[in-house]
Design a protein around this motif. Structure first.
Motif, PDB file in Angstrom:
ATOM      1  N   ALA A 160      36.730  40.342  52.340  1.00  0.00           N
ATOM      2  CA  ALA A 160      35.414  40.423  51.707  1.00  0.00           C
ATOM      3  C   ALA A 160      35.011  41.862  51.376  1.00  0.00           C
ATOM      4  N   TYR A 161      34.109  41.980  50.426  1.00  0.00           N
ATOM      5  CA  TYR A 161      33.371  43.213  50.152  1.00  0.00           C
ATOM      6  C   TYR A 161      31.942  43.004  50.638  1.00  0.00           C
ATOM      7  N   ALA A 162      31.267  44.081  51.013  1.00  0.00           N
ATOM      8  CA  ALA A 162      29.902  43.969  51.546  1.00  0.00           C
ATOM      9  C   ALA A 162      28.881  43.851  50.415  1.00  0.00           C
ATOM     10  N   LEU A 163      29.065  42.826  49.610  1.00  0.00           N
ATOM     11  CA  LEU A 163      28.143  42.445  48.546  1.00  0.00           C
ATOM     12  C   LEU A 163      27.455  41.152  48.983  1.00  0.00           C
ATOM     13  N   PRO A 164      26.429  40.707  48.282  1.00  0.00           N
ATOM     14  CA  PRO A 164      25.841  39.410  48.630  1.00  0.00           C
ATOM     15  C   PRO A 164      26.919  38.328  48.740  1.00  0.00           C
ATOM     16  N   TYR A 165      26.777  37.470  49.725  1.00  0.00           N
ATOM     17  CA  TYR A 165      27.820  36.494  50.051  1.00  0.00           C
ATOM     18  C   TYR A 165      28.164  35.590  48.868  1.00  0.00           C
ATOM     19  N   SER A 166      27.211  35.400  47.975  1.00  0.00           N
ATOM     20  CA  SER A 166      27.464  34.541  46.820  1.00  0.00           C
ATOM     21  C   SER A 166      28.603  35.083  45.961  1.00  0.00           C
ATOM     22  N   TYR A 167      28.780  36.410  45.937  1.00  0.00           N
ATOM     23  CA  TYR A 167      29.879  36.993  45.174  1.00  0.00           C
ATOM     24  C   TYR A 167      31.228  36.638  45.814  1.00  0.00           C
ATOM     25  N   TYR A 168      31.254  36.633  47.126  1.00  0.00           N
ATOM     26  CA  TYR A 168      32.464  36.231  47.841  1.00  0.00           C
ATOM     27  C   TYR A 168      32.811  34.777  47.505  1.00  0.00           C
ATOM     28  N   GLU A 169      31.792  33.922  47.491  1.00  0.00           N
ATOM     29  CA  GLU A 169      32.011  32.511  47.159  1.00  0.00           C
ATOM     30  C   GLU A 169      32.499  32.355  45.716  1.00  0.00           C
ATOM     31  N   GLN A 170      32.079  33.262  44.849  1.00  0.00           N
ATOM     32  CA  GLN A 170      32.519  33.258  43.453  1.00  0.00           C
ATOM     33  C   GLN A 170      33.985  33.641  43.312  1.00  0.00           C
ATOM     34  N   GLY A 171      34.524  34.279  44.329  1.00  0.00           N
ATOM     35  CA  GLY A 171      35.911  34.734  44.263  1.00  0.00           C
ATOM     36  C   GLY A 171      36.053  36.219  44.046  1.00  0.00           C
ATOM     37  N   LEU A 172      34.951  36.962  44.168  1.00  0.00           N
ATOM     38  CA  LEU A 172      35.023  38.423  44.043  1.00  0.00           C
ATOM     39  C   LEU A 172      35.368  38.983  45.419  1.00  0.00           C
ATOM     40  N   ARG A 173      36.644  39.082  45.693  1.00  0.00           N
ATOM     41  CA  ARG A 173      37.111  39.464  47.019  1.00  0.00           C
ATOM     42  C   ARG A 173      38.419  40.244  46.891  1.00  0.00           C
ATOM     43  N   ARG A 174      38.979  40.645  48.013  1.00  0.00           N
ATOM     44  CA  ARG A 174      40.209  41.417  48.023  1.00  0.00           C
ATOM     45  C   ARG A 174      41.401  40.450  47.958  1.00  0.00           C
ATOM     46  N   PHE A 175      42.195  40.582  46.921  1.00  0.00           N
ATOM     47  CA  PHE A 175      43.346  39.700  46.747  1.00  0.00           C
ATOM     48  C   PHE A 175      44.639  40.329  47.262  1.00  0.00           C
ATOM     49  N   GLY A 176      44.828  41.624  46.993  1.00  0.00           N
ATOM     50  CA  GLY A 176      46.080  42.263  47.366  1.00  0.00           C
ATOM     51  C   GLY A 176      47.193  41.919  46.381  1.00  0.00           C
ATOM     52  N   PHE A 177      48.158  42.814  46.250  1.00  0.00           N
ATOM     53  CA  PHE A 177      49.249  42.622  45.295  1.00  0.00           C
ATOM     54  C   PHE A 177      50.579  43.040  45.936  1.00  0.00           C
ATOM     55  N   HIS A 178      51.635  43.095  45.127  1.00  0.00           N
ATOM     56  CA  HIS A 178      52.993  43.408  45.607  1.00  0.00           C
ATOM     57  C   HIS A 178      53.471  42.393  46.650  1.00  0.00           C
ATOM     58  N   GLY A 179      52.886  41.205  46.627  1.00  0.00           N
ATOM     59  CA  GLY A 179      53.190  40.215  47.660  1.00  0.00           C
ATOM     60  C   GLY A 179      54.637  39.747  47.669  1.00  0.00           C
ATOM     61  N   LEU A 180      55.275  39.653  46.495  1.00  0.00           N
ATOM     62  CA  LEU A 180      56.670  39.212  46.448  1.00  0.00           C
ATOM     63  C   LEU A 180      57.572  40.234  47.119  1.00  0.00           C
ATOM     64  N   SER A 181      57.256  41.508  46.925  1.00  0.00           N
ATOM     65  CA  SER A 181      58.010  42.577  47.587  1.00  0.00           C
ATOM     66  C   SER A 181      57.811  42.511  49.095  1.00  0.00           C
ATOM     67  N   TYR A 182      56.566  42.361  49.540  1.00  0.00           N
ATOM     68  CA  TYR A 182      56.296  42.317  50.983  1.00  0.00           C
ATOM     69  C   TYR A 182      56.929  41.094  51.643  1.00  0.00           C
ATOM     70  N   GLU A 183      56.911  39.985  50.942  1.00  0.00           N
ATOM     71  CA  GLU A 183      57.521  38.787  51.506  1.00  0.00           C
ATOM     72  C   GLU A 183      59.026  38.979  51.669  1.00  0.00           C
ATOM     73  N   TYR A 184      59.665  39.597  50.670  1.00  0.00           N
ATOM     74  CA  TYR A 184      61.095  39.850  50.767  1.00  0.00           C
ATOM     75  C   TYR A 184      61.395  40.783  51.946  1.00  0.00           C
ATOM     76  N   ILE A 185      60.630  41.879  52.075  1.00  0.00           N
ATOM     77  CA  ILE A 185      60.855  42.827  53.167  1.00  0.00           C
ATOM     78  C   ILE A 185      60.628  42.159  54.518  1.00  0.00           C
ATOM     79  N   SER A 186      59.615  41.306  54.611  1.00  0.00           N
ATOM     80  CA  SER A 186      59.339  40.591  55.848  1.00  0.00           C
ATOM     81  C   SER A 186      60.543  39.745  56.264  1.00  0.00           C
ATOM     82  N   ARG A 187      61.121  39.033  55.306  1.00  0.00           N
ATOM     83  CA  ARG A 187      62.297  38.206  55.599  1.00  0.00           C
ATOM     84  C   ARG A 187      63.502  39.082  55.939  1.00  0.00           C
TER      85      ARG A 187
END
Length: 395
Positions: A160-187
């Motif tokens: 979450a970001y410290a914005l009104p909670y309604s924004y979080y419900e809208q999907g304005l949040r931290r998604f993160g990227f490079h996930g395919l790379s991290y998943e490969y390294i994890s394995r």
């Protein structure tokens, strides 16, 4: 011949591809290549495993659609007796809905297009790759593999970001990227060091795009990129962490338009903006310009800050992994980061670092430090094989 799987990674000026055989537990790479230099001097490059490499120039007017057609024409001409059984696509943004790879249909494609505002520099090209592949192989399953999916299980405090909670419900949040790379390294880490892989691990994916990810038990707990691929570390041309008040100042006091501000943050900042020399770490390390050295120092400084913060989040560090272009090749960056974190129990073996060995921590280091090449294409191929039901186990 075994089922063939093609992976596509369409970017702003290139389309990378790889060809895998689905005849073993893990996909077997046969060919890798790319159409590079789109919009300038396009060229087709291909490298066959245990075979020859070749490169040829293409028409200067070539666009993404023609580039993808060029790739599939080459595949059909080079492997006429083979069957392309599935095509896997790297898709940068999966939004809130997609936490795992998915077979693409018309509804999915429409939803991916709706996510373009969340990743304006990447998503349109990913979609162009999908549409081109669907045109070339209309009856072959197309699988979307998301860079955001690996991070979808984060706790609220890391999401979450410290914005009104309604924004979080809208999907304005931290998604993160490079996930395919991290998943490969994890394995991969589970194979290299299964004991430490289950503990607290920080992976430094350092390339033209750069981020860090904290893992616990092989799962993503927190990452430096957030709502967009701008947050966190400084990158080749992207700014990284920045005070939003500064952005408001540029909009209101300097009269910047949103389009100009976007261009500044995505394309004129980062290592390029700080150095005034280049976005390429290799060029900066070879440069004698003081601003190049200052940009490198800033990059290292921010990495150390973020590692310390992520260590607190996961309650201690058991292993550090460097990966991606800079992480795998720059002895200077790795040394700067590790030497600055001696208080955490890290110590560098300078000889191992200079040789780019897989383990570069000194014997007295409390925490192992690895250099592990990432392979997003192999991860995409694995997901595609499973989603399309082509796995050896499934057969």
């Amino acid at each position: 011949m075994a089922d063939l799987v093609v992976t596509l990674n369409a970017g702003s000026s290139s389309v990378k591809f790889a060809l895998f055989a689905a005849d073993a537990e893990w996909p077997r790479l046969m060919v890798s290549g790319a159409v590079e230099g789109l919009g300038a001097r396009p060229r087709f490059r291909v490298e066959i495993v245990d075979g020859k490499a070749s490169e040829r120039k293409l028409d200067a007017t070539l666009g993404h659609g023609q580039a993808i057609a060029e790739i599939f024409n080459w595949v059909e001409d080079s492997y006429p007796a083979a069957t392309v059984s599935a095509i896997g696509h790297r898709v940068v943004h999966g939004g809130l809905r997609y936490s795992a790879p998915v077979i693409i249909d018309a509804e999915t494609l429409a939803e991916l297009k709706a996510l373009i505002p969340l990743a304006p520099l990447h998503q349109p090209h990913n979609i162009a790759g999908i549409e081109g592949a669907c045109e070339a192989f209309p009856h072959v399953p197309q699988v979307a593999c998301f860079d955001t999916a690996f991070h979808r299980g984060h706790a609220f405090v890391d999401d979450a970001y410290a914005l009104p909670y309604s924004y979080y419900e809208q999907g304005l949040r931290r998604f993160g990227f490079h996930g395919l790379s991290y998943e490969y390294i994890s394995r991969r880490l589970r194979i290299i060091d299964p004991i430490h892989a289950e503990g607290g691990v920080i992976v430094a994916h350092l390339g033209n795009g750069a981020s860090l990810c904290a893992l616990k038990g092989g799962r993503s707990i927190a990452t430096t990129m957030g709502f967009s691929a701008l947050e966190g570390l400084p990158m080749g041309t992207r700014c990284g962490e920045i005070d939003p008040g500064l952005l408001l100042y540029l909009l209101h006091s300097e009269g910047m338009t949103p389009s100009e501000l976007s261009h500044l943050l995505y394309e004129r900042s980062g290592l390029l903006g700080l150095s005034g020399v280049s976005h390429d770490m290799r060029v900066l390390e070879a440069s004698k310009e003081p601003r190049a050295a200052a940009a490198i120092a800033y990059f290292i400084h921010r990495i150390k800050m973020e590692i310390a913060a992520l260590t607190a989040v996961i309650g201690g560090l058991d292993a550090l992994v460097f990966t991606a272009g800079i992480g795998e090749r720059s002895t200077r960056i790795r040394a700067g980061v590790v030497d600055g974190l001696g208080w955490l129990g890290l110590a560098l073996d300078k000889t191992a670092n200079a040789r780019h060995e897989s383990l570069i921590s000194a014997p007295q280091s409390r925490i192992p430090v690895f250099v592990t090449p990432t392979d997003e294409e192999a991860m995409i191929a694995r997901h595609t094989i499973e989603a399309a039901g082509l796995s050896v186990a499934a057969r």
